[in-house]
Design a protein around this motif. Structure first.
Motif, mmCIF file in Angstrom:
data_model
loop_
_atom_site.group_PDB
_atom_site.id
_atom_site.type_symbol
_atom_site.label_atom_id
_atom_site.label_comp_id
_atom_site.label_asym_id
_atom_site.label_seq_id
_atom_site.Cartn_x
_atom_site.Cartn_y
_atom_site.Cartn_z
ATOM 1 N N ARG B 291 0.824 -1.214 0.000
ATOM 2 C CA ARG B 291 0.000 0.000 0.000
ATOM 3 C C ARG B 291 0.859 1.264 0.000
ATOM 4 O O ARG B 291 0.465 2.262 -0.583
ATOM 5 C CB ARG B 291 -0.944 0.013 1.195
ATOM 6 N N PRO B 296 -0.530 1.606 -6.024
ATOM 7 C CA PRO B 296 -1.478 0.855 -6.842
ATOM 8 C C PRO B 296 -1.024 0.598 -8.277
ATOM 9 O O PRO B 296 -1.377 -0.423 -8.864
ATOM 10 C CB PRO B 296 -2.728 1.740 -6.831
ATOM 11 N N ALA B 297 -0.247 1.511 -8.848
ATOM 12 C CA ALA B 297 -0.043 1.476 -10.305
ATOM 13 C C ALA B 297 0.474 0.141 -10.832
ATOM 14 O O ALA B 297 -0.071 -0.366 -11.808
ATOM 15 C CB ALA B 297 0.854 2.628 -10.732
ATOM 16 N N PRO B 298 1.490 -0.481 -10.221
ATOM 17 C CA PRO B 298 1.969 -1.733 -10.818
ATOM 18 C C PRO B 298 1.241 -2.973 -10.302
ATOM 19 O O PRO B 298 1.650 -4.099 -10.597
ATOM 20 C CB PRO B 298 3.448 -1.775 -10.417
ATOM 21 N N LEU B 299 0.180 -2.786 -9.528
ATOM 22 C CA LEU B 299 -0.528 -3.945 -8.965
ATOM 23 C C LEU B 299 -1.952 -3.995 -9.498
ATOM 24 O O LEU B 299 -2.544 -2.966 -9.817
ATOM 25 C CB LEU B 299 -0.542 -3.856 -7.431
ATOM 26 N N PHE B 303 -5.950 -7.208 -5.999
ATOM 27 C CA PHE B 303 -4.850 -7.520 -5.088
ATOM 28 C C PHE B 303 -4.549 -6.338 -4.174
ATOM 29 O O PHE B 303 -4.361 -6.494 -2.963
ATOM 30 C CB PHE B 303 -3.601 -7.901 -5.888
ATOM 31 N N PHE B 304 -4.534 -5.151 -4.752
ATOM 32 C CA PHE B 304 -4.233 -3.953 -3.976
ATOM 33 C C PHE B 304 -5.307 -3.739 -2.901
ATOM 34 O O PHE B 304 -4.992 -3.396 -1.758
ATOM 35 C CB PHE B 304 -4.147 -2.740 -4.907
ATOM 36 N N ARG B 305 -6.548 -3.993 -3.275
ATOM 37 C CA ARG B 305 -7.644 -3.892 -2.304
ATOM 38 C C ARG B 305 -7.433 -4.907 -1.171
ATOM 39 O O ARG B 305 -7.493 -4.567 0.004
ATOM 40 C CB ARG B 305 -8.975 -4.161 -3.007
#
Ligand SMILES: Cc1cc2nc3c(=O)[nH]c(=O)nc-3n(C[C@H](O)[C@H](O)[C@H](O)COP(=O)(O)OP(=O)(O)OC[C@H]3O[C@@H](n4cnc5c(N)ncnc54)[C@H](O)[C@@H]3O)c2cc1C
Lengths: 395, 506
Positions: B291, B296-299, B303-305
């Motif tokens: 986080r 967030p950009a490369p994920l 998954f980021f959530r």
């Protein structure tokens, strides 16, 4: 109004309802995204003919619309969708799709860029939770503006003529471009987009502008046979144009209950949209693995069907014996005078020209089972240069 | 060919264990630690002139023998005490002692305790190999893995049908039920309840609390005082790393993991310095890693959530007291591990308020007196007390008020068990979960860098898509307590991560 009483009006009406209700001679309605919309006003064949030979008005209000604004709106949309948003200029629109982490299609839609930091995304299904999840870490605001923006599709060879008569000069508007036009002491947006594969426009306005605009267009279009069309006529036109319909040709990955119902862009013939060079977007690694591993299981193809019976919902067989897939959308095309179909076929049967379709044709309360030969056909089934000509010809 | 370079973010015991193993395998390793010294939870701090306390962890309970052997920690100066006995303090002085190895307890319930211990220890032995193994991949295990998994599963089954059924029953049960079914002595019940929930945000009546006790036993189960204090663990590891050629940098806070193409390419420090590496290994919490450091950009969005949903609410606070004399816990041996957990209900009652962001009136606690073990932790004649208090809210509405109430409650409990202790207090430092987050970078102050719970164990830890130490972002690996098998001064996650990196040739 008490919000808790929504169950008393399970379906809402669109801002055009006073007009569409008066015109709907058959009273044929169907629910669409929580709204009641006309299936057919009186004669589907005539309505389809207006789309292809004159001009047609279609109430587009229930289309789900998200307004996405903010300094990182572009970066957010580039991560959300598979196409390059950085390359989408203000005043332009693009057809696009977005996927989950596994690279399975969530939905397709049209992305309109109103300004450097101002976008409108329209689609068939609701996706706010996913959009908000995707927005974590981005400086963007996302609002569901479905009810705040009324929309009309004006489609058909005479569409530009009708607009000019109504006082909107759209001659310079190229396909997938949009511009604002003054109307009724305010403005409306007109985009050269549509779901018919024909010359056509979509008009975006505030709800209170809906009826005055409808009346203006109906008056202006009368000499060229402008008529309102329902979803049945539009569906034929969109199949002729080879466009996919969410929940008809694919199930959004977040709605699919059965594990094997989800599809990747490769499996729906949408992989051409993917911009591999633009950087990361959700699902990219899964899609790259699918591409490089050749692990796609399905293919979406256009088919010509023998005979004149719609093959909607039918199963496909290899050599009349082995199940190979199923038809997702089909119709008898009045324009092409052919029976056409969109189908999902299990690979590699999509490459084997030995496919048959088993149609159950209902004839006076009795089904007749027909085994018809199908042949791969290029999509779109219907193409006409007037779709792209700028300025549009005078039909 | 030049050796492939690795950056390890975080010089806690896991970061150091990972760095050492990678360096031994020929990688060029740099450890970047934000604090002025290596060690993370195993550091020491002078919190009052002349008084040094273990900054966070104060006892070694599960140091991975593979790590101690490979890093030759003994040669680098680490000496662990013999296992410490536990004294469960009674307000009337009728304490119970539990033998260092766990089996023998004093008091009327000795036999029942021994039987229960035998039973639980047997289950723990069957589970222990799972701790050391990188989590297996269930859907498509590699041939070797499938074999290991089959062998371990067989190991579980071989314990016999009855034992296997018993284990399955116990896996998801709460510790209070077991304590009340099998024991009658409130003090021993309290001790069991405390040890099962230590470091978690579960009360003894919360479902799935017993598995944490099995896990504790599987990790070793015995508690040791490291000679020289907890910092000596970090120091020995640091020396081993230096000897293996690891570059060790303190005061180097990583602000961002940089990504080039579709790969982690290095890090940017808070100072603005950019460092490139072939691999980046994060030995800090997974949630902060994804986080804050990756972004967030490369994920992928899902998954980021999910990374943002890794539960990271700490519930343990750390109390350090500078004392002008030796407190008397009604005759208890000050070199024992002292527990204040007088009953299951006492532990549960201390847990209840944190659910609402409030502070318990009477926290339960584990007390260690470093200065009773050896000189060096307090000036001559004075003493230092280190206690882990449960439960503390991680984010109460009024933090200072919560800290004051927690301290008052803890001192009152201590006074009850060691009359006169209050008068000895020259200085008190209380680290609440948010202080622990600020000082050690542990999100929410969580002991395990993300709650250790059944639904976040093995191949679900910290998330299914990064449970095998690799992450969806190529070139980025995890090696901290947030990964299997979880927190503690063990080195196991770091060691396993290095094993996977070497094995996959990453
Ligand atoms: C109150 C409390 C008491 C505990 N008591 C015990 C105990 O008695 N026994 C036991 O075994 N365990 C105990 N634990 C658990 C134990 O401390 C941890 O599980 C353990 O420290 C985890 O080790 P680690 O190496 O994974 O991470 P950590 O020890 O947390 O080390 C991570 C390191 O990374 C550094 N860092 C963080 N962010 C950055 C950044 N951006 N850039 C560079 N460096 C960074 C930190 O400064 C830290 O040094 C306790 C935990 C708590 C909260």
């Amino acid at each position: 109004m008490n919000e808790l009483l929504h169950f008393r009006t399970p379906l809402r009406t669109t801002p055009f309802h006073p007009r569409t209700a008066a015109l709907n001679r058959l009273n044929r309605w169907s629910p669409w995204a929580g709204y009641t919309t006309a299936l057919c006003y009186g004669d589907t064949a005539m309505e389809h003919s207006a789309i292809r030979n004159a001009a047609s008005l279609y109430d587009l209000c229930p289309m789900v619309k998200y307004r996405i604004t903010g300094p990182q709106a572009e970066a957010f949309l580039d991560r959300l969708t598979v196409r390059s948003v950085a390359r989408l200029a203000p005043g332009a629109a693009q057809y696009t799709i977005w996927c989950d982490d596994e690279g399975r299609l969530l939905d397709d839609g049209t992305l309109f860029r109103h300004g450097p930091q101002d976008f409108l995304l329209t689609c068939q299904e609701r996706h706010l939770p996913w959009l908000l999840d995707s927005a974590a870490g981005y400086d963007v605001a996302i609002a569901d503006v479905t009810a705040d923006v009324a929309a009309l599709a004006l489609q058909g060879p005479c569409a530009a003529w009708v607009l000019r008569e109504a006082g909107f000069d759209v001659a310079a508007l190229a396909p997938f471009r949009l511009a604002d036009f003054p109307f009724d002491e305010d403005r409306i947006t007109i985009s050269r987009t549509g779901f018919t594969g024909d010359l056509g426009y979509e008009l975006w306005m505030k709800p209170w502008q809906a009826l005055p605009l409808w009346d203006l267009l109906m008056r202006a279009g009368a000499p060229r046979g402008l008529r309102p069309v329902g979803s049945e006529a539009l569906d034929i036109a969109r199949i002729e144009a080879g466009f996919l319909l969410t929940n008809a040709d694919f199930v959004p990955a977040d709605q699919a209950v059965r594990e094997d119902r989800v599809r990747s862009p490769f499996e729906l013939g949408l992989d051409w949209l993917i911009d591999w060079e633009k950087g990361h977007f959700t699902g990219r690694r899964a899609l790259l693995a699918e591409r490089d591993g050749g692990t796609s299981n399905w293919a979406l193809v256009g088919l010509d069907v023998e005979g004149n019976i719609s093959a909607a919902g039918s199963l496909l067989y290899l050599d009349r014996r082995h199940e190979a897939g199923h038809v997702t959308s089909a119709c008898w095309s009045p324009t092409l005078k052919r029976s056409i179909a969109l189908a999902q076929i299990r690979r590699p049967f999509d490459r084997i020209d030995r496919l048959w379709v088993e149609i159950y044709a209902l004839r006076e309360l009795q089904y007749a089972k027909l085994m018809m030969r199908v042949r791969p056909a290029p999509r779109p089934f219907f193409v006409h240069p007037r779709r792209r000509a700028t300025p549009p010809g005078d039909w | 060919m030049t050796a492939r370079s690795v950056i390890v973010i975080g010089g806690g015991t896991n970061g150091l264990a990972c760095a050492h193993r990678l360096a031994t395998a020929g990688r060029r390793v740099t450890v970047l630690e934000a604090a002025p010294a290596m060690g993370g939870g195993a550091a020491a701090a002078e919190f009052h002139p002349g008084h040094v306390a273990p900054a966070l962890a104060h006892l070694v309970t599960g140091l991975d023998p593979r790590v101690s052997a490979a890093m030759a920690l003994a040669r680098h100066g680490l000496a662990l005490s013999a296992p410490l006995p536990t004294t469960v303090l009674a307000a009337d002085g009728a304490h119970r002692t539990i033998a260092a190895e766990g089996g023998g307890a004093s008091g009327p319930d000795a036999a029942a305790w021994a039987a229960l211990h035998r039973r639980l220890a047997a289950h723990a032995r069957a589970l222990a190999p799972f701790r050391l193994l990188p989590p297996p991949r269930l859907s498509r295990p590699a041939p070797g893995e499938a074999l290991t998994l089959a062998r371990l599963a067989l190991g579980l089954r071989r314990t016999g049908r009855e034992a296997f059924r018993d284990l399955l029953r116990l896996l998801l049960i709460n510790v209070a039920d077991v304590a009340e079914d099998e024991l009658s002595d409130d003090l021993l019940r309290g001790a069991l309840a405390f040890d099962a929930t230590l470091g978690s945000r579960l009360g003894p009546r919360s479902p799935n609390s017993l598995i944490l006790y099995l896990d504790r036993l599987a990790a070793g189960g015995t508690a040791h005082w490291p000679q020289g204090g907890m910092a000596s663990v970090a120091q020995a590891m640091t020396r081993a790393c230096a000897a293996a050629g690891v570059t060790l940098r303190t005061g180097a806070r990583v602000r961002r993991i940089t990504v080039t193409g579709d790969r982690a390419a290095g890090v940017e420090l808070a100072s603005g310095e950019m460092l490139a590496a072939d691999l980046v290994v994060s030995a800090i919490g997974p949630r902060s890693t994804f986080r804050s450091l990756v972004g967030p950009a490369p994920l992928d969005a899902g998954f980021f959530r999910d990374a943002g949903h890794i539960r990271s609410r700490g519930a343990a606070a750390k109390l350090h007291l500078a004392l002008t004399g030796m407190p008397d816990f009604r005759g208890a041996d000050p070199r024992a591990r002292l527990l204040v957990a007088p009953s299951v209900d006492a532990v549960e009652t201390a847990f209840n308020p944190v659910k609402y962001g409030e502070v318990p009136d009477r926290p339960v606690m584990e007390i260690v007196l470093p200065s009773a073990h050896e000189p060096g932790h307090a000036p001559e004649g004075r003493h230092t007390l280190s206690a882990i208090l449960q439960y503390a809210p991680h984010d109460p509405p009024d933090r200072e008020a919560a800290r004051a109430r927690m301290l008052a409650g803890a001192l009152a409990v201590l006074e009850d068990h060691a009359p006169g202790l209050g008068a000895l207090v020259a200085h008190a430092e209380l680290l609440m979960p948010w202080d622990i987050e600020d000082r050690f970078g542990m999100e929410g102050g969580n002991w395990h860098h993300g709650e250790l719970a059944v639904e976040r164990m093995l191949f679900l830890r910290p998330l299914p898509d990064c449970a095998r130490y690799s992450t969806p972002l190529p070139g980025l690996w995890l090696a901290g307590a947030g990964s299997h098998p979880g927190g503690g001064i063990t080195g196991t996650p770091g060691w396993n991560a290095a094993a996977r990196i070497i094995e996959t040739g990453a």
